[in-house]
Write a protein that holds these residues in place. Structure first.
Motif, PDB file in Angstrom:
ATOM      1  N   GLU A 107      -8.087  14.397   6.089  1.00  0.00           N
ATOM      2  CA  GLU A 107      -7.015  13.667   6.789  1.00  0.00           C
ATOM      3  C   GLU A 107      -6.598  12.427   5.981  1.00  0.00           C
ATOM      4  OE1 GLU A 107      -8.149  12.657  10.789  1.00  0.00           O
ATOM      5  OE2 GLU A 107      -8.685  14.732  11.272  1.00  0.00           O
ATOM      6  N   TYR A 108      -7.593  11.735   5.438  1.00  0.00           N
ATOM      7  CA  TYR A 108      -7.332  10.527   4.660  1.00  0.00           C
ATOM      8  C   TYR A 108      -6.448  10.853   3.448  1.00  0.00           C
ATOM      9  CZ  TYR A 108      -8.276   6.323   1.892  1.00  0.00           C
ATOM     10  OH  TYR A 108      -8.137   5.175   1.155  1.00  0.00           O
ATOM     11  N   ALA A 109      -6.799  11.946   2.746  1.00  0.00           N
ATOM     12  CA  ALA A 109      -6.040  12.353   1.552  1.00  0.00           C
ATOM     13  C   ALA A 109      -4.605  12.713   1.920  1.00  0.00           C
ATOM     14  CB  ALA A 109      -6.736  13.529   0.868  1.00  0.00           C
ATOM     15  N   GLU A 110      -4.448  13.429   3.019  1.00  0.00           N
ATOM     16  CA  GLU A 110      -3.106  13.860   3.445  1.00  0.00           C
ATOM     17  C   GLU A 110      -2.265  12.651   3.851  1.00  0.00           C
ATOM     18  OE1 GLU A 110      -1.060  16.968   6.628  1.00  0.00           O
ATOM     19  OE2 GLU A 110      -3.231  16.978   6.347  1.00  0.00           O
ATOM     20  N   LEU A 111      -2.876  11.731   4.581  1.00  0.00           N
ATOM     21  CA  LEU A 111      -2.168  10.543   5.059  1.00  0.00           C
ATOM     22  C   LEU A 111      -1.674   9.685   3.891  1.00  0.00           C
ATOM     23  CD1 LEU A 111      -1.495   9.023   7.735  1.00  0.00           C
ATOM     24  CD2 LEU A 111      -3.605   7.736   7.398  1.00  0.00           C
ATOM     25  N   ARG A 112      -2.478   9.577   2.833  1.00  0.00           N
ATOM     26  CA  ARG A 112      -2.129   8.711   1.706  1.00  0.00           C
ATOM     27  C   ARG A 112      -1.546   9.478   0.529  1.00  0.00           C
ATOM     28  NH1 ARG A 112      -5.329   6.510   4.936  1.00  0.00           N
ATOM     29  NH2 ARG A 112      -5.571   4.258   5.166  1.00  0.00           N
ATOM     30  N   ASN A 113      -1.306  10.763   0.737  1.00  0.00           N
ATOM     31  CA  ASN A 113      -0.678  11.608  -0.287  1.00  0.00           C
ATOM     32  C   ASN A 113      -1.423  11.570  -1.612  1.00  0.00           C
ATOM     33  OD1 ASN A 113       1.274  13.410  -1.176  1.00  0.00           O
ATOM     34  ND2 ASN A 113       2.582  11.781  -1.992  1.00  0.00           N
ATOM     35  N   ALA A 170       7.332   0.923  -2.649  1.00  0.00           N
ATOM     36  CA  ALA A 170       6.216   0.002  -2.903  1.00  0.00           C
ATOM     37  C   ALA A 170       6.091  -0.282  -4.396  1.00  0.00           C
ATOM     38  CB  ALA A 170       4.910   0.591  -2.362  1.00  0.00           C
ATOM     39  N   PHE A 171       6.228   0.776  -5.225  1.00  0.00           N
ATOM     40  CA  PHE A 171       6.123   0.591  -6.677  1.00  0.00           C
ATOM     41  C   PHE A 171       7.228  -0.337  -7.182  1.00  0.00           C
ATOM     42  CE2 PHE A 171       7.124   1.726 -11.083  1.00  0.00           C
ATOM     43  CZ  PHE A 171       5.873   1.549 -11.669  1.00  0.00           C
ATOM     44  N   SER A 172       8.461  -0.127  -6.693  1.00  0.00           N
ATOM     45  CA  SER A 172       9.592  -0.972  -7.125  1.00  0.00           C
ATOM     46  C   SER A 172       9.322  -2.440  -6.806  1.00  0.00           C
ATOM     47  CB  SER A 172      10.885  -0.528  -6.428  1.00  0.00           C
ATOM     48  OG  SER A 172      11.235   0.762  -6.846  1.00  0.00           O
ATOM     49  N   SER A 173       8.782  -2.694  -5.598  1.00  0.00           N
ATOM     50  CA  SER A 173       8.479  -4.078  -5.198  1.00  0.00           C
ATOM     51  C   SER A 173       7.383  -4.678  -6.073  1.00  0.00           C
ATOM     52  CB  SER A 173       8.034  -4.122  -3.736  1.00  0.00           C
ATOM     53  OG  SER A 173       9.072  -3.673  -2.902  1.00  0.00           O
ATOM     54  N   LEU A 174       6.357  -3.881  -6.356  1.00  0.00           N
ATOM     55  CA  LEU A 174       5.255  -4.369  -7.190  1.00  0.00           C
ATOM     56  C   LEU A 174       5.731  -4.609  -8.621  1.00  0.00           C
ATOM     57  CD1 LEU A 174       2.441  -1.986  -5.869  1.00  0.00           C
ATOM     58  CD2 LEU A 174       2.579  -4.452  -5.490  1.00  0.00           C
ATOM     59  N   TYR A 175       6.542  -3.688  -9.155  1.00  0.00           N
ATOM     60  CA  TYR A 175       7.084  -3.815 -10.517  1.00  0.00           C
ATOM     61  C   TYR A 175       7.922  -5.092 -10.630  1.00  0.00           C
ATOM     62  CZ  TYR A 175       9.334  -2.402 -14.910  1.00  0.00           C
ATOM     63  OH  TYR A 175       9.775  -2.343 -16.210  1.00  0.00           O
ATOM     64  N   ASP A 176       8.811  -5.301  -9.650  1.00  0.00           N
ATOM     65  CA  ASP A 176       9.689  -6.482  -9.681  1.00  0.00           C
ATOM     66  C   ASP A 176       8.888  -7.767  -9.503  1.00  0.00           C
ATOM     67  OD1 ASP A 176      11.824  -4.798  -9.988  1.00  0.00           O
ATOM     68  OD2 ASP A 176      12.444  -4.840  -7.883  1.00  0.00           O
ATOM     69  N   GLY A 177       7.933  -7.748  -8.572  1.00  0.00           N
ATOM     70  CA  GLY A 177       7.119  -8.942  -8.314  1.00  0.00           C
ATOM     71  C   GLY A 177       6.298  -9.336  -9.530  1.00  0.00           C
ATOM     72  N   TYR A 178       5.731  -8.333 -10.191  1.00  0.00           N
ATOM     73  CA  TYR A 178       4.942  -8.578 -11.407  1.00  0.00           C
ATOM     74  C   TYR A 178       5.840  -9.158 -12.511  1.00  0.00           C
ATOM     75  CZ  TYR A 178       2.139  -7.385 -15.575  1.00  0.00           C
ATOM     76  OH  TYR A 178       1.446  -7.424 -16.766  1.00  0.00           O
ATOM     77  N   GLY A 179       7.046  -8.574 -12.655  1.00  0.00           N
ATOM     78  CA  GLY A 179       7.989  -9.054 -13.672  1.00  0.00           C
ATOM     79  C   GLY A 179       8.416 -10.488 -13.420  1.00  0.00           C
ATOM     80  N   PRO A 209       6.604   7.203  -8.886  1.00  0.00           N
ATOM     81  CA  PRO A 209       5.188   6.892  -9.129  1.00  0.00           C
ATOM     82  C   PRO A 209       4.234   7.894  -8.492  1.00  0.00           C
ATOM     83  CG  PRO A 209       6.071   5.472  -7.416  1.00  0.00           C
ATOM     84  CD  PRO A 209       7.219   6.283  -7.924  1.00  0.00           C
ATOM     85  N   MET A 210       2.997   7.896  -8.998  1.00  0.00           N
ATOM     86  CA  MET A 210       1.966   8.795  -8.480  1.00  0.00           C
ATOM     87  C   MET A 210       1.000   8.066  -7.551  1.00  0.00           C
ATOM     88  SD  MET A 210       1.052  11.030 -11.891  1.00  0.00           S
ATOM     89  CE  MET A 210       0.998   9.619 -12.977  1.00  0.00           C
ATOM     90  N   LYS A 211       0.861   6.750  -7.724  1.00  0.00           N
ATOM     91  CA  LYS A 211      -0.185   6.020  -7.008  1.00  0.00           C
ATOM     92  C   LYS A 211       0.261   5.421  -5.674  1.00  0.00           C
ATOM     93  CE  LYS A 211      -3.728   6.507  -9.711  1.00  0.00           C
ATOM     94  NZ  LYS A 211      -4.944   7.160  -9.261  1.00  0.00           N
ATOM     95  N   CYS A 212       1.579   5.329  -5.453  1.00  0.00           N
ATOM     96  CA  CYS A 212       2.053   4.761  -4.188  1.00  0.00           C
ATOM     97  C   CYS A 212       3.492   5.211  -3.964  1.00  0.00           C
ATOM     98  CB  CYS A 212       1.959   3.236  -4.196  1.00  0.00           C
ATOM     99  SG  CYS A 212       2.959   2.443  -5.479  1.00  0.00           S
ATOM    100  N   ALA A 213       4.065   4.819  -2.831  1.00  0.00           N
ATOM    101  CA  ALA A 213       5.448   5.196  -2.512  1.00  0.00           C
ATOM    102  C   ALA A 213       6.410   4.517  -3.487  1.00  0.00           C
ATOM    103  CB  ALA A 213       5.770   4.778  -1.085  1.00  0.00           C
ATOM    104  N   LYS A 214       7.582   5.133  -3.679  1.00  0.00           N
ATOM    105  CA  LYS A 214       8.563   4.633  -4.641  1.00  0.00           C
ATOM    106  C   LYS A 214       8.993   3.194  -4.325  1.00  0.00           C
ATOM    107  CE  LYS A 214      12.639   6.351  -7.095  1.00  0.00           C
ATOM    108  NZ  LYS A 214      13.309   5.074  -7.327  1.00  0.00           N
TER     109      LYS A 214
END
Length: 607
Positions: free
Chosen positions: A471-477, A161-170, A154-159
């Motif tokens: 710093e904010y951008a770097e911290l949150r990639n 986190a995305f897997s957890s959100l994808y599974d939770g939504y499903g 994913p581009m918007k969050c860590a892998k």
């Protein structure tokens, strides 16, 4: 059959059985070809109207196509099925699983579920709404591409986190017996694979399938249609690979380009005559798109012979360019309704809207333009300004006291109304912290005396907010440029206001104008259309103004791979070919206080 068709249109209309690919360039009369072909199937080939399925990409396009055909053949038209992919596939699922409209999850419900999941995972977010929108878009991309979630980065969050959100939504969808629009495709595909009897019944129902805007199909839509069309393969696919601009939704021109390999017996027709654009616009568009390699080689012939319809200007700044746009529109050479201002990204619309407001020009927007002043970066800036103007609310201090990092704690602000004396007293045993509070107080006194533009510059440079953003951008990639675009737009928008009072009044009016822009569109009032290149597809206007025709904007700075650059070129091609009479191109020497170069697309147009 309707008279006045050219040879290529006539061949397409008279085609009866088997697969056909119709390459229909901008303004080539594809809607006429589709409606005439339906009539031809019924009148000349004796096809039962109920066996014909016409698929479009939007509800509005399906309604317009149906309306045009009903005017032509009122009684037969009622029996022909017109619909979007989602509407057609949901009808199939309704019959198979007894679903109702209430089983479709609402947009706000999706956002509510994601918000709950994000908060339960304790993800630290500033722009939660943007994050949710981005993650839902990525979930959609994974489903449409039939990508195993574990193989997606994913581009918007860590892998994780995305897997957890994808599974939770499903899990929520399954538990509540709900489906989203992407499930309509996925579930139909699985249904057809598992239940050959159901597939056979729908094949018998829809024996002739016509698809408009075929270049916009994604892989799963194409796979379902191929299953449905077998074995006769009466597929009539109309589109333009040069207008394929929805890669982010999974649409790829490669699907259209490979269609002749999937159907070696397919007939291919080129609709080359452009009935919309003046000759020099057609010439420019053809030269630019000719630089793409992944496309069907084709030509475009202008029916209109007018020349000198393109005006290209270079300005010292965006501000000057946008003022010129407003001046030309206000001169009302063309009606507001027949005028459009197009841009590559939504961020450009914010400053443009402010210029149009200054000239009292009514506008509607084809995109949901986020309110600049509601972005968290803008809220930070405004908190600084409110504090400089005398606010002593704890909430204002909490927003900015560690932007940049001052290592001040929330506990140091004990009351809802803050006094600097009490705040410094909290740190009486740490003089270096007292100094930081004193410096903040001094900075606020300085800001108080400044014009808004200078104040924002002071907050960014002297106080160090730009450093905090990096710093904010770097911290949150995330891309720091995206954050600086917001800040630059905010600062640029403040330039003409001599004091905070007038700037705040403008913000209030801007928010009101945004609401009115949405109501104007619903009411169909006479107003200028503002749209991104994406949203402008399928539209046409007497006068089209393209702003910021510069490198880094169009093509967009994120376009690095050859496939990205080809998509950018297709977007620009779409934008240029919206013009029926006049095309205005605006180039700025400086964009967001950085030197800017002319877009390579304009240089390619001269080749």
């Amino acid at each position: 059959m309707k008279q006045g068709l050219n040879d290529a249109q006539r061949q397409a209309v008279r085609h009866q059985h088997g697969p056909m690919l119709v390459l229909a360039g901008p303004g080539s009369g594809k809607t006429t070809v589709i409606t005439q072909r339906i009539a031809c199937l019924i009148q000349e080939a004796g096809v039962d109207p109920s066996h014909i399925l016409v698929i479009t990409f939007t509800k509005a396009a399906a309604g317009e196509m149906k309306e045009r055909f009903l005017r032509q053949m009122p009684s037969e038209g009622k029996r022909v099925a017109f619909g979007t992919f989602h509407a057609v596939f949901f009808t199939i699922l309704k019959h198979a699983y007894h679903l109702e409209a209430s089983n479709i999850i609402r947009e706000e419900e999706k956002q509510w579920i994601l918000r709950d999941l994000i908060r339960s995972m304790h993800l630290d977010l500033e722009e939660e709404a943007e994050m949710i929108k981005g993650i839902l878009s990525e979930i959609s991309f994974v489903k449409n591409g039939r990508i195993p979630p574990e193989h997606y980065y994913p581009m918007k969050c860590a892998k994780e986190a995305f897997s957890s959100l994808y599974d939770g939504y499903g899990r929520y969808l399954k538990r509540s017996r709900k489906i989203d629009f992407d499930d309509m495709l996925v579930n139909t595909y699985e249904l057809f694979q598992q239940r050959k009897d159901i597939l056979a019944a729908w094949r018998n129902k829809y024996r002739y399938i016509l698809i408009d805007e075929f270049q916009d199909v994604n892989q799963i839509q194409y796979d379902i249609v191929r299953m449905l069309a077998e074995p006769e393969n009466n597929l009539f696919l109309v589109g333009d690979d040069d207008q394929s601009i929805y890669r982010f939704r999974g649409a790829k021109p490669e699907i259209m380009l490979h269609m002749p390999k999937d159907y070696p017996d397919a007939k291919i027709i080129h609709l080359v005559h452009n009935y919309r654009c003046p000759q020099d616009v057609v010439r420019m568009a053809s030269r630019i798109i000719g630089h793409n390699s992944e496309r069907f080689p084709k030509e475009m012939i202008a029916v209109k012979q007018e020349e000198h319809s393109i005006t290209q200007d270079i300005f010292d700044s965006q501000r000057e360019a946008y003022a010129k746009v407003a001046e030309r529109i206000r001169a009302k050479k063309h009606s507001y309704r027949q005028t459009a201002v197009l841009y590559r990204t939504n961020i450009q619309a914010r400053v443009l809207m402010e210029r149009l407001m200054e000239y009292n020009i009514p506008f509607v927007t084809k995109d949901q333009t986020p309110n600049l002043y509601e972005h968290w970066i803008a809220k930070d800036m405004l908190a600084y300004v409110r504090l400089a103007m005398g606010s002593r609310r704890r909430s204002d201090f909490l927003m900015v006291m560690n932007r940049p990092k001052r290592y001040l704690s929330r506990e140091s602000l004990e009351k809802e109304t803050v006094t600097f004396d009490a705040w410094q007293a909290f740190y009486a045993d740490r003089p270096w912290m007292e100094e930081r509070i004193e410096k903040l107080q001094s900075d606020l006194l300085t800001i108080k005396t400044m014009r808004p533009f200078a104040a924002l510059n002071y907050i960014r440079k002297a106080i160090g907010y730009d450093g905090f953003l990096e710093e904010y951008a770097e911290l949150r990639n995330i891309e720091k440029e995206e954050l600086f675009e917001i800040l630059d737009a905010l600062q640029e928008g403040s330039r003409s206001y001599p004091d905070y009072e007038q700037w705040f009044l403008h913000m209030k009016r801007y928010q009101q104008e945004l609401k009115e822009a949405y109501s104007r569109e619903r009411a169909g009032q006479d107003a200028v259309t503002l749209a991104t290149f994406h949203s402008a597809k399928g539209l046409e206007f007497d006068a089209v103004h393209l702003i910021d025709v510069n490198e880094g904007v169009t093509p967009y700075k994120k376009a690095v791979l050859p496939s990205d650059m080809e998509e950018e070129r297709r977007m620009f091609y779409v934008a240029v070919t919206r013009a029926k009479k006049e095309l205005y191109l605006y180039i700025s020497k400086i964009i967001n206080r950085h030197n800017a170069e002319i877009s390579r697309f304009l240089l390619e147009a001269e080749d």
